[in-house]
Design a protein around this motif. Structure first.
Motif, PDB file in Angstrom:
ATOM      1  N   LYS A  33       0.824  -1.209   0.000  1.00 38.05           N
ATOM      2  CA  LYS A  33       0.000   0.000   0.000  1.00 38.05           C
ATOM      3  C   LYS A  33       0.858   1.260   0.000  1.00 38.05           C
ATOM      4  CE  LYS A  33      -3.827   2.229   2.445  1.00 38.05           C
ATOM      5  NZ  LYS A  33      -4.811   2.103   3.554  1.00 38.05           N
ATOM      6  N   GLN A  34       1.898   1.275   0.832  1.00 36.09           N
ATOM      7  CA  GLN A  34       2.748   2.464   0.906  1.00 36.09           C
ATOM      8  C   GLN A  34       3.492   2.701  -0.410  1.00 36.09           C
ATOM      9  OE1 GLN A  34       2.769   4.648   3.619  1.00 36.09           O
ATOM     10  NE2 GLN A  34       3.690   5.886   1.983  1.00 36.09           N
ATOM     11  N   ALA A  35       3.920   1.627  -1.052  1.00 35.98           N
ATOM     12  CA  ALA A  35       4.620   1.757  -2.331  1.00 35.98           C
ATOM     13  C   ALA A  35       3.698   2.366  -3.391  1.00 35.98           C
ATOM     14  CB  ALA A  35       5.126   0.399  -2.798  1.00 35.98           C
ATOM     15  N   LEU A  36       2.435   1.953  -3.402  1.00 37.68           N
ATOM     16  CA  LEU A  36       1.483   2.499  -4.361  1.00 37.68           C
ATOM     17  C   LEU A  36       1.154   3.965  -4.048  1.00 37.68           C
ATOM     18  CD1 LEU A  36      -0.953  -0.546  -4.736  1.00 37.68           C
ATOM     19  CD2 LEU A  36       0.722   0.270  -6.416  1.00 37.68           C
ATOM     20  N   ILE A  37       1.037   4.291  -2.763  1.00 35.64           N
ATOM     21  CA  ILE A  37       0.787   5.683  -2.369  1.00 35.64           C
ATOM     22  C   ILE A  37       1.957   6.571  -2.778  1.00 35.64           C
ATOM     23  CG2 ILE A  37       0.575   7.232  -0.376  1.00 35.64           C
ATOM     24  CD1 ILE A  37      -1.059   5.013   1.001  1.00 35.64           C
ATOM     25  N   ASP A  38       3.190   6.092  -2.513  1.00 31.81           N
ATOM     26  CA  ASP A  38       4.385   6.873  -2.886  1.00 31.81           C
ATOM     27  C   ASP A  38       4.431   7.120  -4.394  1.00 31.81           C
ATOM     28  OD1 ASP A  38       5.112   6.900  -0.247  1.00 31.81           O
ATOM     29  OD2 ASP A  38       6.640   5.335  -0.437  1.00 31.81           O
ATOM     30  N   ALA A  39       4.070   6.078  -5.172  1.00 36.31           N
ATOM     31  CA  ALA A  39       4.081   6.223  -6.628  1.00 36.31           C
ATOM     32  C   ALA A  39       2.990   7.180  -7.096  1.00 36.31           C
ATOM     33  CB  ALA A  39       3.905   4.857  -7.289  1.00 36.31           C
ATOM     34  N   LYS A  40       1.842   7.118  -6.439  1.00 35.30           N
ATOM     35  CA  LYS A  40       0.723   7.997  -6.797  1.00 35.30           C
ATOM     36  C   LYS A  40       1.090   9.462  -6.570  1.00 35.30           C
ATOM     37  CE  LYS A  40      -4.271   8.384  -6.035  1.00 35.30           C
ATOM     38  NZ  LYS A  40      -5.442   7.821  -5.283  1.00 35.30           N
ATOM     39  N   ASN A  41       1.876   9.715  -5.522  1.00 31.18           N
ATOM     40  CA  ASN A  41       2.255  11.084  -5.174  1.00 31.18           C
ATOM     41  C   ASN A  41       3.563  11.535  -5.834  1.00 31.18           C
ATOM     42  OD1 ASN A  41       0.010  11.297  -3.490  1.00 31.18           O
ATOM     43  ND2 ASN A  41       1.126  10.468  -1.718  1.00 31.18           N
ATOM     44  N   TYR A  42       4.161  10.643  -6.604  1.00 34.10           N
ATOM     45  CA  TYR A  42       5.472  10.946  -7.211  1.00 34.10           C
ATOM     46  C   TYR A  42       5.318  11.949  -8.354  1.00 34.10           C
ATOM     47  CZ  TYR A  42       9.907  10.102  -9.642  1.00 34.10           C
ATOM     48  OH  TYR A  42      11.134  10.247 -10.267  1.00 34.10           O
ATOM     49  N   ARG A  43       6.196  12.927  -8.368  1.00 36.31           N
ATOM     50  CA  ARG A  43       6.203  13.937  -9.429  1.00 36.31           C
ATOM     51  C   ARG A  43       7.443  13.739 -10.288  1.00 36.31           C
ATOM     52  NH1 ARG A  43       5.320  19.883  -7.192  1.00 36.31           N
ATOM     53  NH2 ARG A  43       5.698  20.193  -9.424  1.00 36.31           N
ATOM     54  N   ILE A  44       7.228  13.575 -11.584  1.00 38.01           N
ATOM     55  CA  ILE A  44       8.358  13.292 -12.473  1.00 38.01           C
ATOM     56  C   ILE A  44       9.286  14.491 -12.626  1.00 38.01           C
ATOM     57  CG2 ILE A  44       7.130  11.515 -13.773  1.00 38.01           C
ATOM     58  CD1 ILE A  44       6.545  13.578 -15.929  1.00 38.01           C
ATOM     59  N   LYS A  69      12.301   3.525  -8.127  1.00 40.31           N
ATOM     60  CA  LYS A  69      11.165   2.689  -7.730  1.00 40.31           C
ATOM     61  C   LYS A  69       9.842   3.405  -8.014  1.00 40.31           C
ATOM     62  CE  LYS A  69      13.538   0.192  -4.003  1.00 40.31           C
ATOM     63  NZ  LYS A  69      13.468  -0.192  -2.576  1.00 40.31           N
ATOM     64  N   ASN A  70       9.753   4.645  -7.552  1.00 36.62           N
ATOM     65  CA  ASN A  70       8.515   5.393  -7.765  1.00 36.62           C
ATOM     66  C   ASN A  70       8.241   5.644  -9.245  1.00 36.62           C
ATOM     67  OD1 ASN A  70       7.991   5.526  -5.040  1.00 36.62           O
ATOM     68  ND2 ASN A  70       8.931   7.536  -4.773  1.00 36.62           N
ATOM     69  N   ALA A  71       9.306   5.870 -10.002  1.00 35.56           N
ATOM     70  CA  ALA A  71       9.144   6.140 -11.437  1.00 35.56           C
ATOM     71  C   ALA A  71       8.528   4.938 -12.152  1.00 35.56           C
ATOM     72  CB  ALA A  71      10.492   6.505 -12.054  1.00 35.56           C
ATOM     73  N   GLU A  72       8.971   3.729 -11.798  1.00 36.54           N
ATOM     74  CA  GLU A  72       8.430   2.531 -12.438  1.00 36.54           C
ATOM     75  C   GLU A  72       7.006   2.244 -11.965  1.00 36.54           C
ATOM     76  OE1 GLU A  72       9.579   0.990 -14.919  1.00 36.54           O
ATOM     77  OE2 GLU A  72      11.541   1.947 -14.984  1.00 36.54           O
ATOM     78  N   LEU A  73       6.749   2.419 -10.664  1.00 35.40           N
ATOM     79  CA  LEU A  73       5.398   2.173 -10.157  1.00 35.40           C
ATOM     80  C   LEU A  73       4.406   3.233 -10.627  1.00 35.40           C
ATOM     81  CD1 LEU A  73       5.583   0.860  -6.479  1.00 35.40           C
ATOM     82  CD2 LEU A  73       4.700  -0.297  -8.503  1.00 35.40           C
ATOM     83  N   LYS A  74       4.893   4.423 -10.936  1.00 34.62           N
ATOM     84  CA  LYS A  74       4.026   5.469 -11.472  1.00 34.62           C
ATOM     85  C   LYS A  74       3.407   5.009 -12.790  1.00 34.62           C
ATOM     86  CE  LYS A  74       2.632   9.897 -11.308  1.00 34.62           C
ATOM     87  NZ  LYS A  74       1.812  10.016 -12.514  1.00 34.62           N
TER      88      LYS A  74
END
Length: 282
Positions: free
Chosen positions: A175-186, A193-198
Motif C-alpha cells: 500500500k505504501q509503495a502504491l501511495i508513494d508512486a501515486k504522489n510521485y512527481r516526475i 522505484k517510484n518512477a516505475e510504479l508510477k
C-alpha cells in the motif's frame, strides 16, 4: 509456404474447424480455410485424423532463469521486498531455455516473470521459447509489474528478520509503495522505484498480483479499492464468483501440479460463472 491439410484445426478462440487447411508463409499464418489450392512450391503436411493447434502461450513462468542445468536462479533478488525497478529481461538465458525444450511440447512463447517472493518483484516480459540469442527471442519488454501478497514473501524475509514477516507487513509495504508512486512527481527528485510504479498508477503497465488463497484475494480486493489500476490476479486458484470483486483478468496457475493443495480448492463452477460475466481466465 507450408500447407497443413485436412486437420481438425483449433483456432484459439474456442472454435474448431474440421477437415480444414492452414497456410503458413515464413513465420505467419496467412489462411485458415477448407480446400486451399496446392501449388508447386508448397510443402504439404497431411493432417488427416490429426489435431492442429496454434502455439501455446504460458502466461507466467521462470523458464530460462535457472541456468542450463537449473544450477542458478537469476530471478530471486531477495534483498529488498519492494523492487519495481528490476527488469527481468536481463535475467533471461537462452541456453537455459533451450535446455528445457518446451517448444517440443508446443509452447512457443511465455511470460518471463520475476520472483513472487518479493512484495513487488519487478517487470515481466515475453520471450519465444526457441532461439540462440535472447534478444532475438524477445517479443515484448515491460509487459507487467509483478507483485505478490502470498505467503512466499514472508517466508523469505522472516528468516532475514526484516519486514515483511507477516501478512500485516506485506500489505503495509504494498500500500505504501502504491501511495508513494501515486504522489510521485516526475519533475521532482528522481526515484527509480517510484518512477516505475508510477507507470502502474497511470495504467501504462498492468499489475500482476500473486494471491493463492481466498483470504489473499479478498484482502487485495479491499486494498485496491483505493486505487484505479489495471490488475491481473495470478496464482488465483481459490477465486470465487463474488459481486464484490472488481477483477476481470485472472491467471489460475499451474493446474497440473498435484503437490499444490490449492489445486483441490478450485471452484470450476464459480470460474465458469465469472467467464460468462466477461472475466478473462488463463
Amino acid at each position: 509456404m507450408i500447407l497443413i491439410k485436412n486437420g481438425e484445426v483449433h483456432v484459439g478462440n474456442g472454435e474448431v474447424y474440421n477437415n480444414c487447411d492452414v497456410l503458413i508463409d515464413k513465420d505467419k499464418i496467412v489462411k485458415v480455410e477448407k480446400n486451399i489450392e496446392v501449388k508447386s512450391d508448397f510443402e504439404v503436411i497431411d493432417a488427416t485424423n490429426k489435431v492442429v493447434f496454434p502455439g501455446f502461450i504460458d502466461t507466467m513462468n521462470s523458464w530460462g532463469a535457472k541456468g542450463p542445468a537449473w544450477g542458478d536462479d537469476d530471478l530471486g533478488e531477495h534483498t529488498d521486498p519492494i523492487a519495481p525497478h528490476l527488469n527481468s529481461v536481463y535475467a533471461f538465458d537462452h541456453d537455459a531455455m533451450n535446455f528445457q525444450s518446451v517448444y517440443e511440447y508446443g509452447v512457443t512463447s511465455f511470460g518471463f516473470s520475476p520472483s513472487i517472493y518479493n512484495v513487488i518483484g519487478g517487470k515481466s516480459c515475453v520471450f519465444k521459447t526457441y532461439g540462440h540469442n535472447p534478444y532475438n527471442m524477445l517479443i515484448k519488454e515491460d509487459v507487467a509489474m509483478v507483485a505478490s501478497v502470498s505467503s512466499s514473501a514472508k517466508s523469505i524475509y522472516r528468516n532475514k528478520k526484516m519486514c515483511p514477516m507477516t501478512k500485516l507487513g506485506i500489505y503495509a509495504l504494498l500500500k505504501q509503495a502504491l501511495i508513494d508512486a501515486k504522489n510521485y512527481r516526475i519533475d521532482g527528485e528522481y526515484n527509480s522505484k517510484n518512477a516505475e510504479l508510477k507507470r502502474v498508477i497511470d495504467k501504462e503497465l498492468q499489475l500482476f498480483i500473486n494471491c493463492t488463497t481466498k483470504a489473499d484475494i479478498d484482502s487485495i480486493n479491499l486494498l485496491l479499492k483505493e486505487f484505479d489500476l489495471d490488475v491481473v490476479l495470478t496464482g488465483a486458484y481459490c477465486i470465487t464468483d463474488s459481486d464484490n470483486y472488481s477483477f476481470k483478468k485472472v491467471v489460475l496457475g499451474n493446474l497440473t501440479d498435484s503437490m499444490l493443495t490449492y489445486n483441490y480448492k478450485m471452484d470450476i463452477e464459480a470460474i465458469n460463472k465469472m467467464i460468462n460475466k466477461g472475466a478473462l481466465f488463463s
